[in-house]
Design an enzyme around this catalytic site. Sequence first.
Site, PDB file in Angstrom:
ATOM      1  N   ASP A 144      -2.237  -6.133 -13.099  1.00  0.00           N
ATOM      2  CA  ASP A 144      -3.656  -5.877 -12.891  1.00  0.00           C
ATOM      3  C   ASP A 144      -3.894  -4.380 -12.676  1.00  0.00           C
ATOM      4  O   ASP A 144      -2.996  -3.650 -12.249  1.00  0.00           O
ATOM      5  CB  ASP A 144      -4.176  -6.651 -11.678  1.00  0.00           C
ATOM      6  CG  ASP A 144      -4.115  -8.154 -11.881  1.00  0.00           C
ATOM      7  OD1 ASP A 144      -4.033  -8.587 -13.043  1.00  0.00           O
ATOM      8  OD2 ASP A 144      -4.146  -8.885 -10.871  1.00  0.00           O
ATOM      9  N   LYS A 145      -5.104  -3.951 -12.924  1.00  0.00           N
ATOM     10  CA  LYS A 145      -5.446  -2.533 -12.802  1.00  0.00           C
ATOM     11  C   LYS A 145      -5.117  -1.989 -11.412  1.00  0.00           C
ATOM     12  O   LYS A 145      -4.648  -0.856 -11.270  1.00  0.00           O
ATOM     13  CB  LYS A 145      -6.931  -2.333 -13.117  1.00  0.00           C
ATOM     14  CG  LYS A 145      -7.384  -0.887 -13.075  1.00  0.00           C
ATOM     15  CD  LYS A 145      -8.861  -0.762 -13.422  1.00  0.00           C
ATOM     16  CE  LYS A 145      -9.333   0.676 -13.310  1.00  0.00           C
ATOM     17  NZ  LYS A 145     -10.774   0.827 -13.637  1.00  0.00           N
TER      18      LYS A 145
END
Length: 245
Positions: free
Chosen positions: A102-103
């Site tokens: 995930d970012k």
Amino acid sequence: MRLDKFLCDMNKGTRSRVKKDIKAGLVTVNGMVITKPEYGVNEQTDTVCYKDVTCVYEKYVYYMLNKPAGVVSATEDKRERTVVDLLDREGRGDLFPVGRLDKDTEGLLLLTNDGELAHALLSPKKHVEKEYECHLAHALTAQQIERLEQGVDIGEKELTKPAKVCVLTDEAISQSAGKSGAADGSIITLTITEGKFHQVKRMLHAVDNEVLYLKRIRMGNLVLDERLEKGAYRRLEKWEITGLE
């Protein structure tokens, strides 16, 4: 191997670009100028120079990246900086991340151009372990740990596969680079063998908890090199590559 294919594999340009450069006399093989793109070269023994720079042939390359937060796990993105952008100076246009983080998730990410290895590592049938360091809103109870280790409902057709939970001790936490101690047991490692969307966060949410910080520290036999600063990377050692196969 055709000379133009050799140069394309080395990311020296498109097939049409390298053909023009070959015909222009910008390429030598074993010291001789070659102007025919179809000229056959032995990528293991011949010395190929492109614009006076020697090209050492590598079919596959493997990089370990310590992914920082704020970067997306993609080869390209019109709005965000990608993990491939971090390796841009390597001059290869065929690299891609093996799986996604995930970012806002940090830690171990493998980048390569070896599609076969990537498929093997990501295949659900292989059950490759991914281990995460998780900082939680509050400590887990024994019952919550048991639920995670048996499988929880995250809204999919089936429960998650059994996970492994380890509550980090004060000593283990103090040895984790850049982390302060948390005596309440709210820092754990969670090992899973799947890779569903936001899986770790959804699993902890399923037991009434929240992930405040997430970092992948291992994938299969590959362990994050803690000497790598966030955003830094290095090539894998031969023994590390062998351990992934």
